[in-house]
Motif scaffolding. Structure first.
Motif, PDB file in Angstrom:
ATOM      1  N   PHE A  26     -15.240  30.670  -3.752  1.00 18.42           N
ATOM      2  CA  PHE A  26     -16.731  30.598  -3.593  1.00 18.42           C
ATOM      3  C   PHE A  26     -17.354  31.650  -2.564  1.00 18.42           C
ATOM      4  O   PHE A  26     -17.335  31.335  -1.348  1.00 18.42           O
ATOM      5  N   PRO A  27     -17.158  32.998  -2.614  1.00 17.85           N
ATOM      6  CA  PRO A  27     -17.074  34.049  -1.565  1.00 17.85           C
ATOM      7  C   PRO A  27     -18.130  34.329  -0.712  1.00 17.85           C
ATOM      8  O   PRO A  27     -18.207  34.664   0.238  1.00 17.85           O
ATOM      9  N   MET A  28     -19.612  33.986  -1.321  1.00 19.58           N
ATOM     10  CA  MET A  28     -20.489  34.597  -0.691  1.00 19.58           C
ATOM     11  C   MET A  28     -21.706  33.486  -0.327  1.00 19.58           C
ATOM     12  O   MET A  28     -21.902  32.612  -1.022  1.00 19.58           O
ATOM     13  N   GLU A  29     -22.159  33.850   0.793  1.00 21.02           N
ATOM     14  CA  GLU A  29     -23.537  32.950   1.216  1.00 21.02           C
ATOM     15  C   GLU A  29     -24.653  33.205   0.662  1.00 21.02           C
ATOM     16  O   GLU A  29     -24.967  34.375   0.481  1.00 21.02           O
ATOM     17  N   ALA A  30     -25.192  32.074   0.002  1.00 20.20           N
ATOM     18  CA  ALA A  30     -26.461  32.258  -0.842  1.00 20.20           C
ATOM     19  C   ALA A  30     -27.787  33.081   0.142  1.00 20.20           C
ATOM     20  O   ALA A  30     -28.374  33.870  -0.601  1.00 20.20           O
ATOM     21  N   ARG A  31     -27.813  32.946   1.173  1.00 22.79           N
ATOM     22  CA  ARG A  31     -28.914  33.479   1.967  1.00 22.79           C
ATOM     23  C   ARG A  31     -28.924  35.016   2.055  1.00 22.79           C
ATOM     24  O   ARG A  31     -29.709  35.517   2.416  1.00 22.79           O
ATOM     25  N   ASP A  32     -27.635  35.500   1.680  1.00 27.79           N
ATOM     26  CA  ASP A  32     -27.487  36.897   1.730  1.00 27.79           C
ATOM     27  C   ASP A  32     -27.876  37.672   0.515  1.00 27.79           C
ATOM     28  O   ASP A  32     -27.770  38.727   0.270  1.00 27.79           O
ATOM     29  N   VAL A  33     -28.301  37.000  -0.613  1.00 32.58           N
ATOM     30  CA  VAL A  33     -28.638  37.624  -1.897  1.00 32.58           C
ATOM     31  C   VAL A  33     -30.005  37.196  -2.401  1.00 32.58           C
ATOM     32  O   VAL A  33     -30.404  36.078  -2.390  1.00 32.58           O
ATOM     33  N   ASP A  34     -30.747  38.166  -2.643  1.00 29.63           N
ATOM     34  CA  ASP A  34     -32.051  37.970  -3.324  1.00 29.63           C
ATOM     35  C   ASP A  34     -31.853  37.133  -4.623  1.00 29.63           C
ATOM     36  O   ASP A  34     -31.152  37.362  -5.500  1.00 29.63           O
ATOM     37  N   SER A  35     -32.719  36.360  -4.932  1.00 27.45           N
ATOM     38  CA  SER A  35     -32.772  35.585  -6.133  1.00 27.45           C
ATOM     39  C   SER A  35     -33.191  36.548  -7.356  1.00 27.45           C
ATOM     40  O   SER A  35     -33.641  37.408  -7.377  1.00 27.45           O
ATOM     41  N   GLU A  36     -32.171  36.378  -8.455  1.00 24.09           N
ATOM     42  CA  GLU A  36     -32.527  37.161  -9.561  1.00 24.09           C
ATOM     43  C   GLU A  36     -32.519  36.258 -11.009  1.00 24.09           C
ATOM     44  O   GLU A  36     -31.163  36.029 -11.539  1.00 24.09           O
ATOM     45  N   ILE A  37     -33.441  35.934 -11.474  1.00 18.97           N
ATOM     46  CA  ILE A  37     -33.606  35.172 -12.587  1.00 18.97           C
ATOM     47  C   ILE A  37     -34.267  35.684 -13.669  1.00 18.97           C
ATOM     48  O   ILE A  37     -35.300  36.282 -13.533  1.00 18.97           O
ATOM     49  N   THR A  38     -33.749  35.909 -14.797  1.00 19.38           N
ATOM     50  CA  THR A  38     -34.356  36.305 -16.091  1.00 19.38           C
ATOM     51  C   THR A  38     -34.425  35.233 -17.135  1.00 19.38           C
ATOM     52  O   THR A  38     -33.223  34.587 -17.650  1.00 19.38           O
ATOM     53  N   VAL A  39     -35.793  34.983 -17.461  1.00 16.56           N
ATOM     54  CA  VAL A  39     -35.785  33.889 -18.612  1.00 16.56           C
ATOM     55  C   VAL A  39     -35.857  34.670 -20.079  1.00 16.56           C
ATOM     56  O   VAL A  39     -36.604  35.387 -20.228  1.00 16.56           O
ATOM     57  N   HIS A  40     -34.781  34.220 -20.768  1.00 16.58           N
ATOM     58  CA  HIS A  40     -34.858  34.505 -22.175  1.00 16.58           C
ATOM     59  C   HIS A  40     -35.547  33.836 -23.190  1.00 16.58           C
ATOM     60  O   HIS A  40     -36.092  34.351 -24.252  1.00 16.58           O
ATOM     61  N   PHE A  41     -35.509  32.625 -23.108  1.00 16.72           N
ATOM     62  CA  PHE A  41     -36.177  31.735 -24.061  1.00 16.72           C
ATOM     63  C   PHE A  41     -36.746  30.494 -23.257  1.00 16.72           C
ATOM     64  O   PHE A  41     -35.962  29.764 -22.448  1.00 16.72           O
ATOM     65  N   ASP A  42     -38.144  30.190 -23.493  1.00 18.31           N
ATOM     66  CA  ASP A  42     -38.885  29.011 -22.660  1.00 18.31           C
ATOM     67  C   ASP A  42     -39.995  28.977 -23.657  1.00 18.31           C
ATOM     68  O   ASP A  42     -40.781  29.865 -23.722  1.00 18.31           O
ATOM     69  N   ILE A  43     -40.087  27.514 -24.169  1.00 15.40           N
ATOM     70  CA  ILE A  43     -41.076  27.639 -25.230  1.00 15.40           C
ATOM     71  C   ILE A  43     -42.633  27.266 -24.527  1.00 15.40           C
ATOM     72  O   ILE A  43     -43.716  27.463 -25.311  1.00 15.40           O
ATOM     73  N   THR A  44     -42.633  26.992 -23.127  1.00 17.35           N
ATOM     74  CA  THR A  44     -43.791  26.973 -22.512  1.00 17.35           C
ATOM     75  C   THR A  44     -44.928  27.989 -22.823  1.00 17.35           C
ATOM     76  O   THR A  44     -44.570  29.336 -22.575  1.00 17.35           O
ATOM     77  N   GLY A  45     -46.224  27.648 -23.329  1.00 22.63           N
ATOM     78  CA  GLY A  45     -46.950  28.578 -23.792  1.00 22.63           C
ATOM     79  C   GLY A  45     -46.799  29.377 -24.889  1.00 22.63           C
ATOM     80  O   GLY A  45     -47.653  30.046 -25.439  1.00 22.63           O
ATOM     81  N   ASN A  46     -45.717  29.156 -25.763  1.00 23.36           N
ATOM     82  CA  ASN A  46     -45.289  29.750 -26.774  1.00 23.36           C
ATOM     83  C   ASN A  46     -45.440  29.110 -27.900  1.00 23.36           C
ATOM     84  O   ASN A  46     -44.903  29.556 -29.187  1.00 23.36           O
ATOM     85  N   SER A  47     -45.592  27.677 -27.868  1.00 27.82           N
ATOM     86  CA  SER A  47     -45.420  26.742 -29.086  1.00 27.82           C
ATOM     87  C   SER A  47     -46.451  27.178 -30.171  1.00 27.82           C
ATOM     88  O   SER A  47     -47.665  26.903 -29.808  1.00 27.82           O
TER      89      SER A  47
END
Ligand SMILES: [Fe+2]
Ligand SMILES: [Fe+2]
Length: 501
Positions: A83-104
């Motif tokens: 677990f080599p790296m501390e979290a505070r050193d990296v910017d968040s990177e989230i890509t959502v591919h599927f989420d039904i919210t607003g798409n039903s």
């Protein structure tokens, strides 16, 4: 017998120990359960029974003996180098591919259900054809029309369709019907004294509405196909994507906090918060994924209010938000709903209403299931209500082994195949409960166990609960495995499980 249930010998003792079987019969009627009343079906009906009997407490005749969970204190130790790296050193990177919210878009009409199943068939059919089939599949009406010629081993053919009415004959053979848009036909897979994929299927059974390919030939009267082989979509050894070495942070997984219930394990939660703020491994955790049932909810089952210490739904969500604020500021939370949350129960479920999101910071609200990437690592998170359908349908899955249900989901590329079982489904025109893309990390919750393994290259996480054993689970003799945080490094894919009991 009056409702078409045949009790297996294995459930005799349990049936006799019930104070009355009337509620069980009512539950069978209400759910349309028929056939062999085995251990799995009895478990399911007892769940139904509790839901059906309003205003009555069912006391167990004899307390089942509690079994200490095998793995909880036996968890492998981890190496911090993984677990080599501390979290505070990296910017968040989230890509959502599927989420039904607003798409039903479904209106729940008959045509919507048809469209959903046609789409499922189309998607999974394509995957099956991409595997190796012995011959080009033909439509079922075509097979039926030519049934006189399609007899005998030399004239085998292949069809692809949805399974229905699957059952086991008294001689142990697997009998089912398969249907496509053109027609349907009965099939029989023989039980034999040999090993191999066919016999594994005979042993496990099939799920209603599974999409499968069938190779076989007609019997002499042309009424039934004798099956040579069953084809699921191919699942090759998966090569996991990894985050770059300059983004080697970790994601952590829990679910089923059931905050608001008297059985929420507050001291263990405090212990974890302290750990989050102090431990070297915690410093690597950039994301915390909570896969549903964050709160216990209100009105989820009869007389739930007796089990709540926060009786108001808004207060439950508000308290959860406040508690999550105690996490270090480098942790971003992804919060999915589950069947206890204040959203529609039909899956896919949308994210929590903005009204309920007010006391949160650093939290992303997503639907259930949610398919997303963290630094390029593909995660499929699903609360897991359908695990109950897998337990009821497949002999290889029990409540104690939810990981077997997860493997079965990957094998058939579907999170919740069966319509009309325990999982309410929303018939969207595109069936997004099909697992279109094999994830690198697949996570479920709901049954309050805990498990991690790598299956065909996919990291499986059955995330742990923060709720103690409930009276109801005690009655069933079910021992949860609470308060274990699962941590996965996105670069090395090393997994660690940290107990807080
Ligand atoms: Fe739960
Ligand atoms: Fe749940």
């Amino acid at each position: 017998m009056s409702v078409g249930l045949i009790p297996a010998r294995s459930v005799r003792e349990r049936l006799l120990s019930l104070p009355s079987i009337d509620p069980l019969i009512k539950a069978a009627e209400a759910t349309g359960s028929k056939g062999m009343l085995d251990e799995a079906m009895l478990d399911l009906l007892l769940v139904q029974k509790e839901e059906a009997v309003i205003g009555r407490t069912i006391a167990p005749i004899a307390e089942p003996e509690l079994v200490v969970p095998a793995r909880i204190h036996n968890l492998d130790h981890y190496r911090i180098e993984d677990f080599p790296m501390e979290a505070r050193d990296v910017d968040s990177e989230i890509t959502v591919h599927f989420d039904i919210t607003g798409n039903s878009v479904t209106e729940g009409k008959k045509e919507d259900i048809q469209a959903c199943f046609n789409d499922r068939l189309k998607q999974i059919r394509r995957l099956i054809i991409d595997g190796k089939l012995p011959n080009r599949p033909i439509a079922i009406n075509e097979a039926v029309r030519q049934r006189k010629q399609l007899t005998g081993r030399d004239n085998s053919f292949t069809i692809i369709g949805l399974v229905k009415e699957s059952n086991t004959t008294k001689n142990g053979h697997l009998r089912f019907t398969i249907e496509d848009a053109t027609s349907e036909v009965r099939c029989m897979l023989m039980q034999r004294d040999e090993e191999g994929p066919n016999q594994e299927i005979v042993h496990a059974g099939l799920m209603d509405d599974d999409v499968i390919g069938v190779t076989g030939n007609f019997n002499q009267d042309g009424g039934t196909i004798f099956v040579d082989d069953i084809h699921f979509p191919p699942l090759k050894q998966h090569k996991r994507r990894t985050a770059g070495s300059d983004q080697a942070v970790s994601a952590a997984f829990i679910s089923d906090l059931h905050l608001g219930s008297k059985t929420f394990l507050e001291p263990q939660w405090q212990k974890m918060m302290k750990w989050f703020n102090e431990d070297p491994l915690a410093k690597t955790i950039r994301y915390l994924v909570i896969s549903g049932d964050g709160v216990d909810g209100v009105g989820i089952y009869p007389n739930q209010d007796k089990h709540l210490n926060i009786p108001d739904l808004f207060n439950q969500y508000s308290r959860l938000g406040t508690m999550l604020q105690e996490l270090p500021d480098w942790v971003e939370v992804l919060l999915l709903p589950g069947n206890h949350d204040a959203v529609r129960p039909a899956e896919p479920q949308p994210a929590l209403d903005p009204e309920l999101q007010t006391d949160y910071n650093n939290t992303m609200f997503v639907g259930n299931p949610c398919d997303f990437s963290l630094h390029g690592v593909r995660v499929l998170s699903y609360h897991g209500v359908s695990i109950m359908d897998f337990v009821a349908s497949l002999r290889t899955v029990t409540f104690e082994t939810p990981e077997a249900a997860m493997r079965a989901m990957l094998d058939r590329r579907h999170l919740a195949p069966s319509w009309g079982g325990k999982t309410p489904l929303s018939p969207e025109p595109e069936d997004r409960l099909v697992i279109q893309e094999i994830p690198d990390i697949f996570v479920t919750g709901h049954v309050h166990g805990h498990h991690t393994e790598t299956y065909k290259g996919v990291n499986l996480v059955h995330s742990s609960t923060w709720q103690d054993q409930t009276d109801y689970q005690r009655m069933l003799g079910f021992q949860p495995k609470p308060c274990i945080l699962t941590v996965v490094n996105l670069h090395t894919h090393a997994m660690a499980a940290i107990p807080f009991v």
